[in-house]
Enzyme design. Structure first.
Site, PDB file in Angstrom:
ATOM      1  N   LYS A  32      -5.322   3.627   8.760  1.00 38.89           N
ATOM      2  CA  LYS A  32      -4.563   3.163   7.571  1.00 38.89           C
ATOM      3  C   LYS A  32      -3.222   3.594   7.637  1.00 38.89           C
ATOM      4  CE  LYS A  32      -6.263   6.612   4.323  1.00 38.89           C
ATOM      5  NZ  LYS A  32      -6.911   6.918   2.957  1.00 38.89           N
ATOM      6  N   TYR A  37      25.660  19.559   1.151  1.00 42.86           N
ATOM      7  CA  TYR A  37      25.608  19.064  -0.213  1.00 42.86           C
ATOM      8  C   TYR A  37      25.279  20.250  -1.079  1.00 42.86           C
ATOM      9  CZ  TYR A  37      26.384  14.129   0.789  1.00 42.86           C
ATOM     10  OH  TYR A  37      26.569  12.972   1.203  1.00 42.86           O
TER      11      TYR A  37
END
Length: 360
Positions: A38, A256
């Protein structure tokens, strides 16, 4: 024709995948080892994984029927188990036509089953809630549910449940959950499935008729570093190349928010991978990467497309050099710890814009 400019990629070692399957299958040799693929095979490319395993695996498991249909469109003919069962009543017809096995967990799905005409003849699993409290029929409901199934539907029925703490070898709850399921199995004379990857490794009594091999198939341990998990080989190596090198002076910041400040003159490598690719944004400074045979630390915040690495102590680095973010040299568990998450999430978050390339 697709064209890729970046060298950022997830290299998939299919030989390691097959060896992992064979190893885990040998630990539960009396069970049918189902390969759980999955979520695009936990980020490894379900098509590539299924093709590599199709000759050895009897049954694949996916989350929902869309994933199963994608396997059929790729030419996969093995039995496919739908772990979350039908989301729509029409899924029963698709399951019948495509030889899908449906795992039923709720009363509304039983009503869909009963209304299907002619009688649904595909294989059925019933999920029982033994303590996970997520999906499954309560123990006291099972009598009522079984009474609604035909003799033919009960013939090859599998009762299943799911461990909530299988990775915790000193926890008594897995023993209690297994006992609850086995009592029902004895009562109804059904086959059963309980063991996920951690269950296969930690709880041999849970192997039953079918095991559900997920995380360990991809060479990642669900139980930490133990003698049983050490033979596992990481299947994915996430890597990217260096696209810039520069030097920052003492006191200068990188990235940042100015969260990292140089305490020495530091050589910085900018690497072409970021959170849009699935590398965790919350990876802390100090998270290790691997290049030129050495480990170097991530510094500053992870950007959308880039990370920065301190390469001051690594010699002979040039533009274009490859950096391993996780794989055979950097454990994905280590990256997960630095990022306050788990290995499952890191694998499944690898973005579609990162090509999955089969190792040569």
């Amino acid at each position: 024709m697709s064209y890729t400019s970046r060298l950022t990629q997830a290299v998939i070692d299919l030989d390691a995948l097959i060896k992992n399957y064979q190893y885990i299958d040998s630990l539960a040799s009396k069970s049918n080892t189902i390969a759980v693929i999955k979520a695009d095979a936990y980020g490894h490319d379900a098509n590539k994984v299924a093709q590599a395993l199709s000759a050895q695996v009897n049954t694949f498991a996916v989350g929902f029927i869309d994933e199963a249909l994608a396997l059929r469109s790729d030419g996969i003919t093995n039995t496919v188990l739908i772990l979350e069962g039908p989301f729509k009543e029409s899924d029963f017809d698709l399951a019948r036509k495509n030889n899908f096995t449906l795992m039923l967990h709720s009363e509304y799905q039983i009503q869909w089953l009963k209304s299907f005409k002619p009688e649904f003849s595909g294989d059925i699993w019933l999920k029982v809630d033994t303590g996970m409290n997520r999906l499954g029929f309560h123990l006291e409901q099972v009598d009522h549910i079984m009474a609604q199934l035909s003799i033919k539907q009960r013939k090859d029925l599998v009762l299943c449940s799911h461990f909530s703490t299988a990775e915790q070898i000193d926890n008594i709850k897995p023993v209690e959950q297994l006992a609850k399921l086995k009592q029902l199995v004895s009562q109804y004379h059904c086959k059963f499935s309980m063991a996920n990857s951690a269950g296969i490794l930690n709880w041999p009594a849970s192997h039953g008729d079918h095991t559900r091999l997920g995380l360990a198939l991809y060479g990642v341990s669900p139980i930490g570093d133990t003698p049983l998990s050490q033979p596992l080989i990481p299947v994915m190596t996430l890597q990217a190349n260096i696209i810039a090198i520069h030097t920052v002076k003492v006191g200068e910041t990188v990235g940042y928010g100015d969260t990292w400040q140089a305490k020495r003159e530091t050589i910085i490598a900018t690497v072409a991978i970021g959170y849009a690719d699935g590398y965790p944004r919350n990876a802390k400074s100090g998270t290790p990467v691997f290049l030129k045979g050495k480990v170097a630390p991530l510094i500053g915040r992870v950007s959308m497309d880039m990370i920065t690495v301190d390469i001051t102590d690594v010699e002979d680095i040039i533009i274009g050099d490859s950096v391993e973010l996780w794989g055979k040299n950097i454990s994905i568990d280590t990256v997960a710890q630095y990022s306050d998450t788990i290995n499952y999430e890191l694998l499944t978050r690898v973005s579609k814009r990162v090509p999955k390339v089969v190792a040569e």
